[in-house]
Design a protein around this motif. Sequence first.
Motif, PDB file in Angstrom:
ATOM      1  N   MET A   1      31.418  22.054  31.575  1.00  0.00           N
ATOM      2  CA  MET A   1      30.739  23.336  31.384  1.00  0.00           C
ATOM      3  C   MET A   1      31.284  24.394  32.336  1.00  0.00           C
ATOM      4  O   MET A   1      31.441  24.138  33.527  1.00  0.00           O
ATOM      5  CB  MET A   1      29.237  23.159  31.625  1.00  0.00           C
TER       6      MET A   1
ATOM      7  N   GLY B   1      30.064  26.945  34.060  1.00  0.00           N
ATOM      8  CA  GLY B   1      28.703  27.349  34.422  1.00  0.00           C
ATOM      9  C   GLY B   1      28.495  28.848  34.551  1.00  0.00           C
ATOM     10  O   GLY B   1      27.557  29.403  33.977  1.00  0.00           O
ATOM     11  N   GLN B   2      29.413  29.497  35.285  1.00  0.00           N
ATOM     12  CA  GLN B   2      29.243  30.948  35.503  1.00  0.00           C
ATOM     13  C   GLN B   2      29.354  31.732  34.208  1.00  0.00           C
ATOM     14  O   GLN B   2      28.602  32.680  33.980  1.00  0.00           O
ATOM     15  CB  GLN B   2      30.307  31.439  36.477  1.00  0.00           C
TER      16      GLN B   2
ATOM     17  N   ASN C   1      17.470  19.892  33.119  1.00  0.00           N
ATOM     18  CA  ASN C   1      17.775  20.328  31.756  1.00  0.00           C
ATOM     19  C   ASN C   1      17.927  19.080  30.884  1.00  0.00           C
ATOM     20  O   ASN C   1      18.888  18.336  31.028  1.00  0.00           O
ATOM     21  CB  ASN C   1      19.070  21.156  31.789  1.00  0.00           C
TER      22      ASN C   1
ATOM     23  N   HIS D   1      13.613  26.946  26.338  1.00  0.00           N
ATOM     24  CA  HIS D   1      14.542  25.897  26.755  1.00  0.00           C
ATOM     25  C   HIS D   1      14.702  25.947  28.275  1.00  0.00           C
ATOM     26  O   HIS D   1      14.974  26.997  28.853  1.00  0.00           O
ATOM     27  CB  HIS D   1      15.891  26.088  26.061  1.00  0.00           C
TER      28      HIS D   1
ATOM     29  N   ARG E   1      30.056  18.147  40.677  1.00  0.00           N
ATOM     30  CA  ARG E   1      28.740  18.456  41.266  1.00  0.00           C
ATOM     31  C   ARG E   1      28.084  19.679  40.624  1.00  0.00           C
ATOM     32  O   ARG E   1      26.879  19.860  40.718  1.00  0.00           O
ATOM     33  CB  ARG E   1      28.861  18.676  42.775  1.00  0.00           C
ATOM     34  N   SER E   2      28.907  20.539  39.979  1.00  0.00           N
ATOM     35  CA  SER E   2      28.305  21.748  39.411  1.00  0.00           C
ATOM     36  C   SER E   2      27.566  21.473  38.100  1.00  0.00           C
ATOM     37  O   SER E   2      26.761  22.288  37.658  1.00  0.00           O
ATOM     38  CB  SER E   2      29.354  22.846  39.219  1.00  0.00           C
TER      39      SER E   2
ATOM     40  N   PHE F   1      18.816  28.220  23.664  1.00  0.00           N
ATOM     41  CA  PHE F   1      20.218  28.645  23.733  1.00  0.00           C
ATOM     42  C   PHE F   1      21.030  27.457  24.222  1.00  0.00           C
ATOM     43  O   PHE F   1      20.495  26.571  24.884  1.00  0.00           O
ATOM     44  CB  PHE F   1      20.372  29.829  24.714  1.00  0.00           C
TER      45      PHE F   1
ATOM     46  N   ALA G   1      16.760  25.465  31.126  1.00  0.00           N
ATOM     47  CA  ALA G   1      18.140  25.271  31.586  1.00  0.00           C
ATOM     48  C   ALA G   1      18.260  25.600  33.061  1.00  0.00           C
ATOM     49  O   ALA G   1      18.846  24.845  33.833  1.00  0.00           O
ATOM     50  CB  ALA G   1      19.092  26.144  30.778  1.00  0.00           C
ATOM     51  N   ASN G   2      17.694  26.739  33.426  1.00  0.00           N
ATOM     52  CA  ASN G   2      17.833  27.224  34.797  1.00  0.00           C
ATOM     53  C   ASN G   2      16.704  28.237  35.015  1.00  0.00           C
ATOM     54  O   ASN G   2      16.534  29.154  34.220  1.00  0.00           O
ATOM     55  CB  ASN G   2      19.205  27.899  34.961  1.00  0.00           C
TER      56      ASN G   2
ATOM     57  N   CYS H   1      21.800  22.779  23.093  1.00  0.00           N
ATOM     58  CA  CYS H   1      20.385  22.782  23.497  1.00  0.00           C
ATOM     59  C   CYS H   1      19.520  23.556  22.512  1.00  0.00           C
ATOM     60  O   CYS H   1      18.297  23.534  22.602  1.00  0.00           O
ATOM     61  CB  CYS H   1      20.244  23.353  24.900  1.00  0.00           C
TER      62      CYS H   1
ATOM     63  N   TRP I   1      20.538  23.918  47.893  1.00  0.00           N
ATOM     64  CA  TRP I   1      21.446  24.559  46.928  1.00  0.00           C
ATOM     65  C   TRP I   1      20.906  24.382  45.507  1.00  0.00           C
ATOM     66  O   TRP I   1      20.817  25.347  44.743  1.00  0.00           O
ATOM     67  CB  TRP I   1      22.858  23.953  47.030  1.00  0.00           C
TER      68      TRP I   1
ATOM     69  N   ARG J   1      16.485  30.603  36.985  1.00  0.00           N
ATOM     70  CA  ARG J   1      16.972  31.978  37.146  1.00  0.00           C
ATOM     71  C   ARG J   1      17.195  32.644  35.783  1.00  0.00           C
ATOM     72  O   ARG J   1      17.048  33.852  35.649  1.00  0.00           O
ATOM     73  CB  ARG J   1      18.289  31.981  37.948  1.00  0.00           C
TER      74      ARG J   1
ATOM     75  N   THR K   1      26.301  17.922  48.029  1.00  0.00           N
ATOM     76  CA  THR K   1      25.338  18.937  47.614  1.00  0.00           C
ATOM     77  C   THR K   1      24.117  18.873  48.528  1.00  0.00           C
ATOM     78  O   THR K   1      24.022  17.982  49.382  1.00  0.00           O
ATOM     79  CB  THR K   1      24.932  18.725  46.137  1.00  0.00           C
TER      80      THR K   1
ATOM     81  N   ARG L   1      19.574  27.547  43.279  1.00  0.00           N
ATOM     82  CA  ARG L   1      20.401  27.998  42.154  1.00  0.00           C
ATOM     83  C   ARG L   1      19.829  27.646  40.789  1.00  0.00           C
ATOM     84  O   ARG L   1      20.238  28.214  39.785  1.00  0.00           O
ATOM     85  CB  ARG L   1      21.808  27.383  42.229  1.00  0.00           C
TER      86      ARG L   1
HETATM   87  N1  COA Z   1      26.015  21.765  45.378  1.00  0.00           N
HETATM   88  C1  COA Z   1      26.545  22.579  46.313  1.00  0.00           C
HETATM   89  N2  COA Z   1      27.466  23.501  46.013  1.00  0.00           N
HETATM   90  C2  COA Z   1      27.856  23.597  44.714  1.00  0.00           C
HETATM   91  C3  COA Z   1      27.319  22.771  43.720  1.00  0.00           C
HETATM   92  C4  COA Z   1      26.366  21.818  44.097  1.00  0.00           C
HETATM   93  N3  COA Z   1      25.792  20.976  43.212  1.00  0.00           N
HETATM   94  N4  COA Z   1      27.902  23.101  42.546  1.00  0.00           N
HETATM   95  C5  COA Z   1      28.746  24.109  42.793  1.00  0.00           C
HETATM   96  N5  COA Z   1      28.730  24.408  44.114  1.00  0.00           N
HETATM   97  C6  COA Z   1      29.477  25.428  44.831  1.00  0.00           C
HETATM   98  C7  COA Z   1      30.740  25.860  44.127  1.00  0.00           C
HETATM   99  O1  COA Z   1      31.804  24.961  44.379  1.00  0.00           O
HETATM  100  C8  COA Z   1      30.988  27.218  44.752  1.00  0.00           C
HETATM  101  O2  COA Z   1      31.571  27.028  46.016  1.00  0.00           O
HETATM  102  P1  COA Z   1      32.716  28.035  46.550  1.00  0.00           P
HETATM  103  O3  COA Z   1      32.048  29.394  46.616  1.00  0.00           O
HETATM  104  O4  COA Z   1      33.075  27.464  47.879  1.00  0.00           O
HETATM  105  O5  COA Z   1      33.805  27.999  45.541  1.00  0.00           O
HETATM  106  C9  COA Z   1      29.573  27.755  44.980  1.00  0.00           C
HETATM  107  O6  COA Z   1      28.700  26.608  44.929  1.00  0.00           O
HETATM  108  C10 COA Z   1      29.122  28.747  43.940  1.00  0.00           C
HETATM  109  O7  COA Z   1      29.444  28.229  42.665  1.00  0.00           O
HETATM  110  P2  COA Z   1      29.044  28.981  41.371  1.00  0.00           P
HETATM  111  O8  COA Z   1      29.577  28.240  40.193  1.00  0.00           O
HETATM  112  O9  COA Z   1      29.407  30.435  41.525  1.00  0.00           O
HETATM  113  O10 COA Z   1      27.460  28.865  41.438  1.00  0.00           O
HETATM  114  P3  COA Z   1      26.417  29.558  40.529  1.00  0.00           P
HETATM  115  O11 COA Z   1      25.518  30.384  41.342  1.00  0.00           O
HETATM  116  O12 COA Z   1      27.040  30.165  39.312  1.00  0.00           O
HETATM  117  O13 COA Z   1      25.555  28.298  40.030  1.00  0.00           O
HETATM  118  C11 COA Z   1      25.283  26.938  38.092  1.00  0.00           C
HETATM  119  C12 COA Z   1      26.186  27.275  39.274  1.00  0.00           C
HETATM  120  C13 COA Z   1      25.971  25.867  37.262  1.00  0.00           C
HETATM  121  C14 COA Z   1      23.954  26.446  38.619  1.00  0.00           C
HETATM  122  C15 COA Z   1      25.081  28.232  37.256  1.00  0.00           C
HETATM  123  O14 COA Z   1      26.311  28.803  36.941  1.00  0.00           O
HETATM  124  C16 COA Z   1      24.342  27.981  35.993  1.00  0.00           C
HETATM  125  O15 COA Z   1      23.196  27.570  36.005  1.00  0.00           O
HETATM  126  N6  COA Z   1      24.945  28.273  34.836  1.00  0.00           N
HETATM  127  C17 COA Z   1      24.296  28.074  33.563  1.00  0.00           C
HETATM  128  C18 COA Z   1      24.345  26.639  33.212  1.00  0.00           C
HETATM  129  C19 COA Z   1      23.388  26.298  32.126  1.00  0.00           C
HETATM  130  O16 COA Z   1      22.247  26.663  32.176  1.00  0.00           O
HETATM  131  N7  COA Z   1      23.883  25.544  31.164  1.00  0.00           N
HETATM  132  C20 COA Z   1      23.109  25.039  30.104  1.00  0.00           C
HETATM  133  C21 COA Z   1      22.983  26.039  29.048  1.00  0.00           C
HETATM  134  S1  COA Z   1      22.068  25.309  27.770  1.00  0.00           S
END
Ligand code: COA
Length: 320
Positions: free
Chosen positions: A210, A212-213, A277, A247, A157-158, A307, A249-250, A118, A38, A252, A34, A42
Motif C-alpha cells: 500500500m 499509504g500517503q 482496519n 469504514h 511496518r507502515s 472506501f 481505516a484511520n 474495503c 506512533w 484521522r 515502531t 497516526r
Molecule cells: N512506526 C514508526 N514509524 C513508521 C511506521 C511505524 N509503524 N510506519 C512508517 N513509519 C515512518 C516512516 O518510515 C516515515 O519515516 P521517515 O520520515 O524517517 O521516512 C515516517 O514514519 C512518516 O511516514 P509516512 O508514511 O509519511 O506516515 P503517515 O503520517 O503518512 O502515516 C499511514 C502512514 C500508513 C498511517 C498513513 O499514510 C495512512 O493511514 N494512510 C492511509 C492508509 C489507509 O487507510 N489504507 C486503507 C484504506 S481502505
Amino acid sequence: MAIIKGIQAGITGTGKYIPERIMTNADFEKITDTTDAWITERTGIKERHFAAADENCCDMAAKAGLAALADAGLSPDDTDAVILSTNSPDSIIPCSAAKVQGMIGASGAGAFDVISGCTGSLTAMLAAISGVSCGLWKNALVIGAEKFHDIIDWDDRSTSVLFGDGAGACVISRSEEGKGRFVSGRIEADGEKHGLITAGLGGKEDKLDMKGQDVFRFVNSKLPPFVEDFCRDSGTAPRDIDFWVIHQANMRITESLFKRLDIPLDRTLPNLDRYGNTSSASLLINLEEAMTAGRVRPGEKTAFVAFGAGMTLGALLYAA
Ligand code: COA
C-alpha cells in the motif's frame, strides 16, 4: 442517480465474530521498529485481533452470518442469497460464499463473493438491496470477513500495524411500510489508481502493498465531495444525517471527513482502537456495534460510507 426504487429493503438482523487472539501495539514494538505512540497518533489503533492458525475467512464468516440470522429470527433455510465480501478468501475456486452457504446450511440459497477492497461489504449490501427491491429475494445474508494475517507483509511496518481479522454480517429483507428501509446508494471507482493498494496471488506480490500517503491523500480529497454529492442526490445534507456507519481505516480520515462536512464526531461509533482496519469486515462490524448500542434509531437517518482498494468509494442512506 442514487434513489432506490421498488420493494422496500431493510436491515432485519446483524452479527459479528471477532477472533480471540489480541495483538497490542506493545506486542508490535517487540517485533517491529515502531512505537505505541506512533501507531496511536497516526492511526488511532491500539490493538487488533487475529484469527487462529486453523481459523479461516469462511469460519469467521459462518459465525458472523449465523449470528445475524439468529438476530433476524430467521433460520438459514430462509436465506435466498449468501453474499460474502472478502479480500482474503479461503479460495478463489470455489467462491468462499458457497463454502459458507454449505457450512451454515442455507440450502438452496445462491452464493457469490464480492471483491472490492474495503468498499466490498457496502457493494455486497447494494447487491442484496437490489435483489430484494426487484422482488428476486426475500432475505439476503451479507457477510464481510477477512483473514488479513496471512496477506500482511510483516516486514513492512507502515502497513503491518494497520490491519486486523474479523467478520461482520447483516440480513437485508423485504420490509414493510413504516419500517427501516434503504433510501439510496452509490458506488464509484477510480481505476487509474488501482496500483495504490494491491495484493496478488502467488509469488512475492501476494502480500499486501500500500502506498499509504497516496491513499491518505486520495481519500481525503475524494471522499468529502463524494459524500456531499451523494447526500444532495438523496435529498438530504450531511448535517441532517443522525448517525454514520463508517469504514474504520484511520481515525484521522474519519475526523477529517467529519470536519470538512461539519458533522459532530459523536454521530459515529469508532472501534478502530480495538480492531484496527478489518478491511471489508469493518463496516458490518461497525453496524453490529451501532445496532447493539441503539444508535440506529426509528425515525432517524443513518449513512454508510466506505472506501478502499481500486480505488473505490461507496455510500448508502438508511431511514430507520
Ligand atoms: N512506526 C514508526 N514509524 C513508521 C511506521 C511505524 N509503524 N510506519 C512508517 N513509519 C515512518 C516512516 O518510515 C516515515 O519515516 P521517515 O520520515 O524517517 O521516512 C515516517 O514514519 C512518516 O511516514 P509516512 O508514511 O509519511 O506516515 P503517515 O503520517 O503518512 O502515516 C499511514 C502512514 C500508513 C498511517 C498513513 O499514510 C495512512 O493511514 N494512510 C492511509 C492508509 C489507509 O487507510 N489504507 C486503507 C484504506 S481502505
